[in-house]
Design an enzyme around this catalytic site. Structure first.
Site, PDB file in Angstrom:
ATOM      1  N   HIS A 272      84.851 -35.730 -41.780  1.00 30.90           N
ATOM      2  CA  HIS A 272      84.877 -34.267 -41.860  1.00 30.90           C
ATOM      3  C   HIS A 272      84.683 -33.640 -40.492  1.00 30.90           C
ATOM      4  O   HIS A 272      83.802 -34.032 -39.743  1.00 30.90           O
ATOM      5  CB  HIS A 272      83.779 -33.770 -42.817  1.00 30.90           C
ATOM      6  CG  HIS A 272      84.157 -33.893 -44.263  1.00 30.90           C
ATOM      7  ND1 HIS A 272      83.468 -33.280 -45.270  1.00 30.90           N
ATOM      8  CD2 HIS A 272      85.194 -34.543 -44.863  1.00 30.90           C
ATOM      9  CE1 HIS A 272      84.043 -33.553 -46.432  1.00 30.90           C
ATOM     10  NE2 HIS A 272      85.080 -34.328 -46.208  1.00 30.90           N
TER      11      HIS A 272
ATOM     12  N   TYR B  82      78.128 -24.809 -47.980  1.00 31.24           N
ATOM     13  CA  TYR B  82      76.722 -24.412 -48.118  1.00 31.24           C
ATOM     14  C   TYR B  82      76.744 -22.919 -48.440  1.00 31.24           C
ATOM     15  O   TYR B  82      77.112 -22.108 -47.594  1.00 31.24           O
ATOM     16  CB  TYR B  82      75.960 -24.650 -46.807  1.00 31.24           C
ATOM     17  CG  TYR B  82      75.681 -26.112 -46.508  1.00 31.24           C
ATOM     18  CD1 TYR B  82      76.656 -26.935 -45.953  1.00 31.24           C
ATOM     19  CD2 TYR B  82      74.426 -26.665 -46.756  1.00 31.24           C
ATOM     20  CE1 TYR B  82      76.392 -28.269 -45.675  1.00 31.24           C
ATOM     21  CE2 TYR B  82      74.152 -28.003 -46.477  1.00 31.24           C
ATOM     22  CZ  TYR B  82      75.135 -28.795 -45.937  1.00 31.24           C
ATOM     23  OH  TYR B  82      74.877 -30.119 -45.659  1.00 31.24           O
TER      24      TYR B  82
ATOM     25  N   PRO C 257      66.396 -31.790 -48.244  1.00 27.28           N
ATOM     26  CA  PRO C 257      67.749 -32.332 -48.060  1.00 27.28           C
ATOM     27  C   PRO C 257      68.732 -31.419 -47.321  1.00 27.28           C
ATOM     28  O   PRO C 257      69.739 -31.906 -46.818  1.00 27.28           O
ATOM     29  CB  PRO C 257      68.225 -32.587 -49.496  1.00 27.28           C
ATOM     30  CG  PRO C 257      67.355 -31.737 -50.357  1.00 27.28           C
ATOM     31  CD  PRO C 257      66.053 -31.615 -49.665  1.00 27.28           C
TER      32      PRO C 257
ATOM     33  N   LYS D 273      69.558 -34.795 -43.288  1.00 29.31           N
ATOM     34  CA  LYS D 273      68.956 -35.561 -42.194  1.00 29.31           C
ATOM     35  C   LYS D 273      68.198 -36.817 -42.618  1.00 29.31           C
ATOM     36  O   LYS D 273      67.967 -37.706 -41.790  1.00 29.31           O
ATOM     37  CB  LYS D 273      67.991 -34.659 -41.394  1.00 29.31           C
ATOM     38  CG  LYS D 273      68.659 -33.660 -40.504  1.00 29.31           C
ATOM     39  CD  LYS D 273      69.347 -34.298 -39.318  1.00 29.31           C
ATOM     40  CE  LYS D 273      70.660 -33.631 -39.055  1.00 29.31           C
ATOM     41  NZ  LYS D 273      71.754 -34.430 -38.640  1.00 29.31           N
TER      42      LYS D 273
ATOM     43  N   TYR E  60      73.440 -30.744 -36.792  1.00 28.69           N
ATOM     44  CA  TYR E  60      74.016 -31.292 -38.028  1.00 28.69           C
ATOM     45  C   TYR E  60      74.726 -32.612 -37.766  1.00 28.69           C
ATOM     46  O   TYR E  60      74.579 -33.579 -38.527  1.00 28.69           O
ATOM     47  CB  TYR E  60      74.987 -30.271 -38.639  1.00 28.69           C
ATOM     48  CG  TYR E  60      75.404 -30.586 -40.057  1.00 28.69           C
ATOM     49  CD1 TYR E  60      74.762 -30.000 -41.144  1.00 28.69           C
ATOM     50  CD2 TYR E  60      76.451 -31.475 -40.319  1.00 28.69           C
ATOM     51  CE1 TYR E  60      75.132 -30.294 -42.446  1.00 28.69           C
ATOM     52  CE2 TYR E  60      76.835 -31.772 -41.618  1.00 28.69           C
ATOM     53  CZ  TYR E  60      76.173 -31.175 -42.678  1.00 28.69           C
ATOM     54  OH  TYR E  60      76.545 -31.473 -43.963  1.00 28.69           O
TER      55      TYR E  60
END
Ligand code: FAD
Ligand code: DHB
Length: 389
Positions: free
Chosen positions: A72, A203, A294, A298, A384
């Site tokens: 991704h 998200y 979550p 990570k 991220y």
């Protein structure tokens, strides 16, 4: 029984540590109190940082990951009326992979059982002794009910949040410090036989609560809904879950794809850090020492980062007889742990609603900022995709 490194726990941390040590000529034995079937079926994390993929690939664990994993380039951030893509390669030159923790564990277990160091499932009564000496040992009962002793040079406590190793560190004379934050939210997570209706993760901030659209393959979706921690999974019918998801991801011209729900559970959310990550010849890694909520994916990646550091420290200690990396291990690992702890807290705080109108305006302002400022987006992207080791 004797080995150089006795490893407690066959999660991603313990299995990878054993593999990295074997590649450097150091032998180990992994002791796991659950069955192989249980360990391989436990649905958990799904996103691998670039660092994690590189480590697994270099350790010879990349074949299926590169064949079946989904690469991704970014994520979508959503708030009412807006779905904005963050392009990670453009922002920071890195990317992430969708490949379930179950698959990482299956690959590592298969490699271990095909000629790797011993891996014993279904053990019980694991107890660590004499970690303040150079010859610690692990007492345990094997799958046949026979009491055994594993003599070691070093013990690795990779036994997750509920394992026994952290308490042994706490009983040491150097003192243990704990930091903890429980969040007033939980995640209801489902796996569904439904092709993902999105190319990359979403998200989503919504007045009803956060929602996350993830996936495991081109035919399996993994979705999460923010719920109150007191909620019971029995009260969430499949229809109620799909309705909640459809509301929170709603966007003109876009439709959620639904399918058979094959797994559903409610996960509590907490941040937890225990220091030091060492007592004498016992070293902690992964969830045994720290937990992150979550949001931001990570947990697994942090366990891998610990293990990379620990494997280098143990090679130096056991082969070169030098203690410098072992002595630096806890402080060095904790610097990355706190960065990930901050990032996970920040993502959690930005995306989960509390019902407070002032908080909601701050969250929307932060989301607009990340979606409009390259500097703000880059900060998210770097964390991220994983800061370089
Ligand atoms: P674990 O995977 O917990 O492995 C520890 C192992 O030690 C286990 O196999 C356990 O059975 C074994 N063990 C425990 N006690 C003993 C004993 N006494 N003797 C022998 N063995 C023992 N992270 C994300 O990034 N995204 C997610 O979506 C996500 N979802 C999660 C959902 C759940 C329910 C949980 C618990 C965690 C989730 N995480 C997620 C976090 C992520 O899965 C963990 O950070 C990761 O598993 C850490 O790996 P580990 O090897 O340190 O610990
Ligand atoms: C997944 C879990 C996460 O916590 C996250 O931030 C992204 C994806 C997952 O399980 O796919």
């Amino acid at each position: 029984m004797r080995t150089q490194v006795g490893i407690i726990g066959a999660g991603p941390a313990g299995l990878l540590l054993s593999r990295l040590l074997a590649l450097q000529g150091i032998d180990s034995v992994v002791l796991e109190n659950r069955s192989r079937e249980y360990v391989e079926a436990r649905v958990r994390a799904g996103i691998l940082e670039q660092n994690t993929v590189d480590v697994l690939t270099e350790a010879g664990m990349g074949d299926r990951l590169h064949r079946e994993g989904l690469e991704h380039r970014g994520i979508h951030l959503q708030y009412p009326g807006v779905r904005h893509q963050l392009d990670f390669p453009a922002l920071c030159g890195r990317r992430v992979w969708v490949y379930g923790q179950t698959e990482v564990v299956k690959d590592l277990v298969a490699a271990q059982l095909a000629g790797g160091p011993p891996l014993l499932f279904d053990v019980s009564d694991v107890a660590v002794e004499d970690v303040d000496t150079d010859s610690p040992r692990i007492r345990f009962t094997d799958a046949d009910g026979v009491a055994r002793v594993l003599e070691c040079d070093v013990v690795a406590g990779t036994d997750g949040f509920h394992g026994p190793s952290r308490a042994v560190v706490a009983e040491g004379g150097s003192g243990q410090q704990l930091w903890e934050r429980t969040y007033p939210y939980a995640w209801l997570g489902i796996l569904a036989d439904a092709p993902p209706a999105t190319d990359e993760l979403i998200y989503a901030w919504h007045p009803d609560g956060f929602a996350l659209y993830s996936m495991r393959s081109p035919s399996v979706s993994r979705l999460y809904l923010q719920v109150d921690p007191s909620e019971r999974i029995e009260d969430w019918s499949d229809d109620r879950i799909w309705e909640g998801l459809a509301t929170r991801f709603a966007l003109d011209g876009w439709e959620l794809s639904t399918g058979r729900i094959t797994e559903k559970s409610i996960l509590p959310m907490r941040s937890f850090v225990s220091a030091p990550m060492r007592r004498g010849r016992l070293f902690l890694a992964g969830d045994a020492a720290h937990i992150v909520p979550p949001t931001g994916a990570k947990g697994l990646n942090l366990a891998v980062a610990d293990v990379v550091l620990l494997s280098r420290a143990l090679v130096r200690l056991l082969q070169d007889k030098e203690t410098d990396l072992a002595d630096a291990y806890s402080d060095t690992a904790l610097r990355r742990v706190w960065r990930a702890t901050h990032f996970s807290w920040w993502m959690t705080s930005m995306l989960h609603t509390s019902g407070d109108a002032f908080d909601a305006q701050l969250q929307l302002s932060q989301l607009r900022r990340v979606c409009s400022s390259e500097a703000a987006a880059r900060e998210l992207a770097e964390n991220y995709t994983g800061l370089p080791y």
